[in-house]
Design an enzyme around this catalytic site. Structure first.
Site, PDB file in Angstrom:
ATOM      1  CE1 TYR A   1      -3.868   2.255   1.003  1.00 38.61           C
ATOM      2  CE2 TYR A   1      -2.553   3.036   2.576  1.00 38.61           C
ATOM      3  CZ  TYR A   1      -3.659   3.209   1.913  1.00 38.61           C
ATOM      4  OH  TYR A   1      -4.574   4.236   2.397  1.00 38.61           O
TER       5      TYR A   1
ATOM      6  CE  LYS B   1      -3.888   5.292  -0.963  1.00 38.01           C
ATOM      7  NZ  LYS B   1      -4.896   5.576  -1.948  1.00 38.01           N
TER       8      LYS B   1
HETATM    9  P1  NAD Z   1     -13.536   3.097   2.034  1.00 38.01           P
HETATM   10  O1  NAD Z   1     -13.210   1.761   2.141  1.00 38.01           O
HETATM   11  O2  NAD Z   1     -14.564   3.458   3.332  1.00 38.01           O
HETATM   12  O3  NAD Z   1     -13.795   3.445   0.787  1.00 38.01           O
HETATM   13  C1  NAD Z   1     -13.312   3.259  -0.160  1.00 38.01           C
HETATM   14  C2  NAD Z   1     -14.263   2.588  -1.257  1.00 38.01           C
HETATM   15  O4  NAD Z   1     -13.566   2.427  -2.550  1.00 38.01           O
HETATM   16  C3  NAD Z   1     -15.090   1.729  -0.755  1.00 38.01           C
HETATM   17  O5  NAD Z   1     -16.603   1.845  -1.026  1.00 38.01           O
HETATM   18  C4  NAD Z   1     -14.799   0.482  -1.927  1.00 38.01           C
HETATM   19  O6  NAD Z   1     -16.152  -0.179  -2.227  1.00 38.01           O
HETATM   20  C5  NAD Z   1     -14.353   1.347  -3.173  1.00 38.01           C
HETATM   21  N1  NAD Z   1     -13.480   0.605  -4.109  1.00 38.01           N
HETATM   22  C6  NAD Z   1     -12.637  -0.483  -3.848  1.00 38.01           C
HETATM   23  N2  NAD Z   1     -12.118  -0.896  -4.831  1.00 38.01           N
HETATM   24  C7  NAD Z   1     -12.751  -0.154  -5.736  1.00 38.01           C
HETATM   25  C8  NAD Z   1     -12.441  -0.351  -7.316  1.00 38.01           C
HETATM   26  N3  NAD Z   1     -11.682  -1.113  -7.692  1.00 38.01           N
HETATM   27  N4  NAD Z   1     -13.217   0.391  -7.949  1.00 38.01           N
HETATM   28  C9  NAD Z   1     -14.185   1.294  -7.453  1.00 38.01           C
HETATM   29  N5  NAD Z   1     -14.521   1.279  -6.296  1.00 38.01           N
HETATM   30  C10 NAD Z   1     -13.628   0.846  -5.457  1.00 38.01           C
HETATM   31  O7  NAD Z   1     -12.119   3.781   2.689  1.00 38.01           O
HETATM   32  P2  NAD Z   1     -11.795   5.258   2.854  1.00 38.01           P
HETATM   33  O8  NAD Z   1     -11.003   5.247   4.319  1.00 38.01           O
HETATM   34  O9  NAD Z   1     -12.673   6.232   2.699  1.00 38.01           O
HETATM   35  O10 NAD Z   1     -10.617   5.300   1.758  1.00 38.01           O
HETATM   36  C11 NAD Z   1     -10.719   6.161   0.619  1.00 38.01           C
HETATM   37  C12 NAD Z   1      -9.314   6.571  -0.037  1.00 38.01           C
HETATM   38  O11 NAD Z   1      -8.437   7.342   1.131  1.00 38.01           O
HETATM   39  C13 NAD Z   1      -8.388   5.409  -0.268  1.00 38.01           C
HETATM   40  O12 NAD Z   1      -7.793   5.459  -1.263  1.00 38.01           O
HETATM   41  C14 NAD Z   1      -7.427   5.260   0.832  1.00 38.01           C
HETATM   42  O13 NAD Z   1      -6.487   4.270   0.785  1.00 38.01           O
HETATM   43  C15 NAD Z   1      -7.215   6.347   1.348  1.00 38.01           C
HETATM   44  N6  NAD Z   1      -7.083   6.900   2.650  1.00 38.01           N
HETATM   45  C16 NAD Z   1      -7.697   6.665   3.747  1.00 38.01           C
HETATM   46  C17 NAD Z   1      -7.277   7.058   5.031  1.00 38.01           C
HETATM   47  C18 NAD Z   1      -8.104   7.068   6.071  1.00 38.01           C
HETATM   48  O14 NAD Z   1      -7.818   7.380   7.263  1.00 38.01           O
HETATM   49  N7  NAD Z   1      -9.411   6.602   6.129  1.00 38.01           N
HETATM   50  C19 NAD Z   1      -5.823   7.425   5.163  1.00 38.01           C
HETATM   51  C20 NAD Z   1      -5.030   7.221   4.049  1.00 38.01           C
HETATM   52  C21 NAD Z   1      -5.725   7.265   2.881  1.00 38.01           C
END
Ligand code: NAD
Length: 306
Positions: free
Chosen positions: A163, A167
């Site tokens: 990851y 990223k």
């Molecule tokens: P989340 O799991 O709530 O949302 C991610 C969504 O992406 C899900 O609804 C999932 O169904 C969808 N998804 C997964 N694979 C997919 C695909 N191949 N095509 C289309 N949709 C797909 O997670 P989140 O925390 O809201 O994450 C959103 C983004 O933020 C991600 O890229 C994650 O890596 C990044 N991120 C989140 C955090 C955090 O603290 N939440 C920190 C750093 C980065």
């Protein structure tokens, strides 16, 4: 000052069926944008698919009087998601690359599938959607792209090597897309969020989890995508109602030889190590030209010692 609106703008949010993406979609729609709510609706580790997640957010937007359409494609088929925007709304203006999964394992235990799937969704997915939208953005002389990175990429995190690599790859992708789009008013920035979601429910400490609402990050992303925002090629970290800019800094470094005709010995590197790594005084490096400029200056210095 007037509210920042997105009337007549078409915004694509990938992974918008939950978490951060849902918060982005709801905010853009509440400010007048027509939103493509993309979500594959699979599991946290990239397994399965369902139309439920995207449909739920589309319903929520419509209930609030907004305009949205669901898209269930995987971001790996990014061109299909952009087609959904064009087919339904005739244009696309903003692309938020947000979809994401985790397949956490300690480094030694990462399988090829753990590596490939995480890279496919985060890095390849963002490449595919962006490459499909980019010519449209350039032609219309306006476009805003967000890549989603992570502190795991910037700083590393135990059990997330696959990851982290993907990223940080997104930071590189955004840096170059920002340069190639700049002249056409097509800007690309990176968001580094920390928010409560199913990806972080067992990672973040419980006392932090409840405070880290995705809604507190959404306005930062929306501002970056507004036509009045001139930020481009930046990495913006945001969480809990705070935002700040991250950048690359370099120590002043040290010359490792005194004349242009000299070589560099391992011992010279050892002897200068403290100076090479001394970050008490740093310079910000904004462009590859600045990085090369410093190199040319040190070569000039060596030549003048001839
Ligand atoms: P989340 O799991 O709530 O949302 C991610 C969504 O992406 C899900 O609804 C999932 O169904 C969808 N998804 C997964 N694979 C997919 C695909 N191949 N095509 C289309 N949709 C797909 O997670 P989140 O925390 O809201 O994450 C959103 C983004 O933020 C991600 O890229 C994650 O890596 C990044 N991120 C989140 C955090 C955090 O603290 N939440 C920190 C750093 C980065």
């Amino acid at each position: 000052m007037a509210d920042l609106r997105f009337d007549d703008r078409v915004v694509v949010v990938t992974g918008a069926g939950a978490g951060l993406g849902r918060a982005y979609a709801l905010l853009f729609a509440s400010r007048g944008a027509k939103v493509v709510v993309n979500d594959l609706g699979g599991g946290r580790h990239g397994d399965g698919s369902s139309s439920k997640a995207a449909d739920g957010v589309v319903e929520e937007i419509r209930r609030n009087g907004g305009t949205a359409v669901a898209d269930y494609n995987s971001v790996v088929d990014g061109e299909k998601i952009i087609k959904t925007a064009v087919d339904n709304f005739g244009r696309v203006d903003v692309l938020i690359n947000n979809a994401g999964i985790l397949r956490d394992k300690s480094f030694a235990k990462i399988s090829d599938a753990d590596w490939d799937l995480v890279h496919a969704v985060h890095l390849k997915g963002s490449f595919k959607t962006t490459q499909a939208a980019f010519p449209i953005f350039k032609r219309q002389g306006y476009g805003r792209i967000i890549m989603t990175s992570s502190n795991s990429g910037l700083y590393g995190n135990f059990g997330q090597a696959n990851y982290s690599a993907a990223k940080m790859g997104l930071v590189g992708l955004a840096s170059t897309v920002a340069i190639e789009g700049a002249r056409s008013n097509v800007y690309c920035n990176v968001i580094v969020p920390t928010a409560a979601s199913r990806l972080t429910e067992d990672i973040l400490p419980p006392e932090l989890y409840t405070e880290l609402k995705p809604e507190l990050i959404a306005p930062v992303v929306a501002y970056l995508c507004h036509e009045s925002c001139q930020e481009n090629g930046s990495v913006i970290e945001s969480a809990a109602g705070w935002a700040g800019k991250c950048t690359v800094v370099r120590s002043n470094g040290s010359l490792l030889r005194t004349k242009i005709t000299d070589g560099v010995s391992i011992e010279a590197v050892r002897d200068k190590w403290e100076k090479i790594t001394d970050l008490s005084k740093v310079e910000r490096v904004n462009t590859i030209q600045e990085a090369t400029g410093a190199l040319m200056a040190s070569l000039e210095g060596l030549r003048s010692n001839q």
